[in-house]
Design a protein around this motif. Sequence first.
Motif, short mmCIF file in Angstrom:
data_model
loop_
_atom_site.label_atom_id
_atom_site.label_comp_id
_atom_site.label_asym_id
_atom_site.label_seq_id
_atom_site.Cartn_x
_atom_site.Cartn_y
_atom_site.Cartn_z
N MET A 140 5.78 -1.01 -1.31
CA MET A 140 6.34 -2.31 -0.94
C MET A 140 6.13 -3.33 -2.05
N LYS A 141 7.03 -4.30 -2.12
CA LYS A 141 6.84 -5.41 -3.06
C LYS A 141 6.45 -6.62 -2.22
N ILE A 142 5.22 -7.07 -2.41
CA ILE A 142 4.66 -8.07 -1.51
C ILE A 142 4.27 -9.34 -2.27
N GLY A 143 4.70 -10.48 -1.75
CA GLY A 143 4.29 -11.76 -2.34
C GLY A 143 3.10 -12.29 -1.55
N ILE A 144 2.04 -12.72 -2.25
CA ILE A 144 0.86 -13.28 -1.57
C ILE A 144 0.68 -14.73 -2.02
N LEU A 145 0.70 -15.64 -1.03
CA LEU A 145 0.45 -17.06 -1.30
C LEU A 145 -0.97 -17.35 -0.88
N CYS A 146 -1.77 -17.93 -1.76
CA CYS A 146 -3.16 -18.21 -1.37
C CYS A 146 -3.73 -19.32 -2.22
N TYR A 147 -4.89 -19.82 -1.78
CA TYR A 147 -5.66 -20.73 -2.62
C TYR A 147 -6.40 -19.88 -3.64
N PRO A 148 -6.49 -20.38 -4.87
CA PRO A 148 -7.10 -19.56 -5.91
C PRO A 148 -8.62 -19.69 -6.00
N THR A 149 -9.20 -20.49 -5.11
CA THR A 149 -10.61 -20.85 -5.23
C THR A 149 -11.56 -19.76 -4.70
N TYR A 150 -12.87 -20.07 -4.75
CA TYR A 150 -13.88 -19.13 -4.26
C TYR A 150 -13.94 -19.09 -2.73
N GLY A 151 -13.22 -19.99 -2.05
CA GLY A 151 -13.24 -20.05 -0.58
C GLY A 151 -12.84 -18.71 0.03
N GLY A 152 -13.29 -18.48 1.27
CA GLY A 152 -13.07 -17.19 1.93
C GLY A 152 -11.62 -16.75 1.98
N SER A 153 -10.70 -17.67 2.26
CA SER A 153 -9.31 -17.24 2.42
C SER A 153 -8.75 -16.73 1.09
N GLY A 154 -9.09 -17.40 0.00
CA GLY A 154 -8.63 -16.97 -1.32
C GLY A 154 -9.25 -15.64 -1.71
N VAL A 155 -10.52 -15.45 -1.35
CA VAL A 155 -11.21 -14.20 -1.67
C VAL A 155 -10.55 -13.04 -0.91
N VAL A 156 -10.33 -13.24 0.40
CA VAL A 156 -9.73 -12.17 1.22
C VAL A 156 -8.32 -11.84 0.70
N ALA A 157 -7.53 -12.88 0.40
CA ALA A 157 -6.16 -12.66 -0.07
C ALA A 157 -6.17 -11.87 -1.38
N THR A 158 -7.06 -12.26 -2.29
CA THR A 158 -7.08 -11.60 -3.59
C THR A 158 -7.57 -10.17 -3.48
N GLU A 159 -8.66 -9.97 -2.72
CA GLU A 159 -9.19 -8.60 -2.58
C GLU A 159 -8.17 -7.70 -1.86
N LEU A 160 -7.45 -8.27 -0.89
CA LEU A 160 -6.43 -7.49 -0.19
C LEU A 160 -5.34 -7.07 -1.18
N GLY A 161 -4.87 -8.04 -1.97
CA GLY A 161 -3.83 -7.75 -2.96
C GLY A 161 -4.28 -6.67 -3.94
N LYS A 162 -5.54 -6.79 -4.38
CA LYS A 162 -6.07 -5.79 -5.33
C LYS A 162 -6.12 -4.40 -4.67
N GLY A 163 -6.55 -4.37 -3.42
CA GLY A 163 -6.62 -3.09 -2.69
C GLY A 163 -5.24 -2.50 -2.50
N LEU A 164 -4.25 -3.33 -2.16
CA LEU A 164 -2.89 -2.84 -1.95
C LEU A 164 -2.29 -2.34 -3.27
N ALA A 165 -2.62 -3.03 -4.36
CA ALA A 165 -2.12 -2.62 -5.68
C ALA A 165 -2.67 -1.23 -6.04
N LYS A 166 -3.95 -1.01 -5.68
CA LYS A 166 -4.58 0.28 -6.00
C LYS A 166 -3.86 1.44 -5.34
N VAL A 167 -3.32 1.19 -4.12
CA VAL A 167 -2.63 2.30 -3.45
C VAL A 167 -1.12 2.29 -3.73
N GLY A 168 -0.71 1.53 -4.74
CA GLY A 168 0.65 1.66 -5.26
C GLY A 168 1.64 0.55 -4.94
N HIS A 169 1.23 -0.43 -4.10
CA HIS A 169 2.16 -1.53 -3.81
C HIS A 169 2.23 -2.49 -5.01
#
Length: 380
Positions: A1-30
């Motif tokens: 899938m080609k997925i767009g992720i909108l998030c805050y770039p800061t150290y706050g929890g929502s930005g951390v979860v969004a970024t780690e999720l994106g990194k995890g999804l990228a690892k499995v090929g998205h």
Amino acid sequence: MKIGILCYPTYGGSGVVATELGKGLAKVGHKIHFISYRQPARLTHYSENIFYHEVTNVDYPLFEFPPYDTALTSKVVDVVKYEDLDLLHVHYAIPHAAIAYMAKQILLTNGKSIPIITTLHGTDITLVGNNRTFSPVVEFSINHSDGVTAVSESLAHDTYENFNIHVPIKVIYNFIDFDRFKKLNKDHFRKAIAPNGEKILIHTSNFRKVKRVDEVIRIFASVHKVIPSKLLMIGDGPERQNLEELCRELHLCDHVRFLGKQDAIEEILAIGDLFLIPSASESFGLSALEAMACEVPVISSNIGGLPEVNIDGVTGYLCEVGDHETMALRAIEILSDENRLSTFRKNSLNQAKKFDISVILPEYENYYMEVISNFKKTGN
Ligand code: GMT
């Protein structure tokens, strides 16, 4: 899938979860396209499947408040159209859910339709989102998302309580990457912080009022009277000055270290004996989960999603918000008995495993497929 992720770039929890999720999804090929006003703090390494699109704003003398929402919407339209994305996943409702809605309407006029998933993180519903300044827009944009997730049962419940929501909310918990968060051997660091074998208590947050950080210092003051100990304060924010003054007042300056914002949290958690999180509101408590993954038990308030993470009497203790005396007694109880501490450590690790990224990431992938399939069926 080609997925767009909108998030805050800061150290706050929502930005951390969004970024780690994106990194995890990228690892499995998205293919993951992050859209934000700055490179997300946790986006530190190159990956062939990750792309970053920076939002720039226009400075014009008329704009006392530069219209960031308009700039972000235009960027989303541009990225979705030219990268031909399949899905937009927005983290933190304000303003991202409303922006995604507007971008979707603009894209429809260009012949491109795209489903939106909004993930609610906590303060976008509880502290900030339910303020009349934002609530009509938050309510509308949740109801007009094609999929909505919340990071705990408690937050899903609060969303229904605070707003008139007529769409289902799927609970997908925060997660942890055990490749990174695990107990490391950092004895040299431990010796430097606690040269005489003192116990080490840790708190990490953005030092906002909602975290009740002064109580972290007060709990530590009581523990320190009974147990030789040190406190590490990680993070920074508006309460920092008050906290430093409180430490001076309580004559604790030699025992409390303010380490500021830190990237390698896992290296500090590696030397921790107990984690303190007395927040007044906490939709999940990602920082508590990070501690537990590193085998550090947790004393927390009994609020929001914390009881879904920290199990009372098993991984630590849950106490009423504001009851720092009981929190201190519970901390002493755990720290004063090595066997008990060791049992709480093991239990914490076991509980953290429930939130392993390898368990939670497929929940997101399945939900994405479900939302895309419904979207196609209903022709939205
Ligand atoms: O805790 C904060 O103030 C940051 C905030 C955020 O949105 O960046 O964190 C919220 O989202 C995290 C990730 O989903 C949750 O683990 C935190 O519990 C939540 N914070 C609050 O609800 C106060």
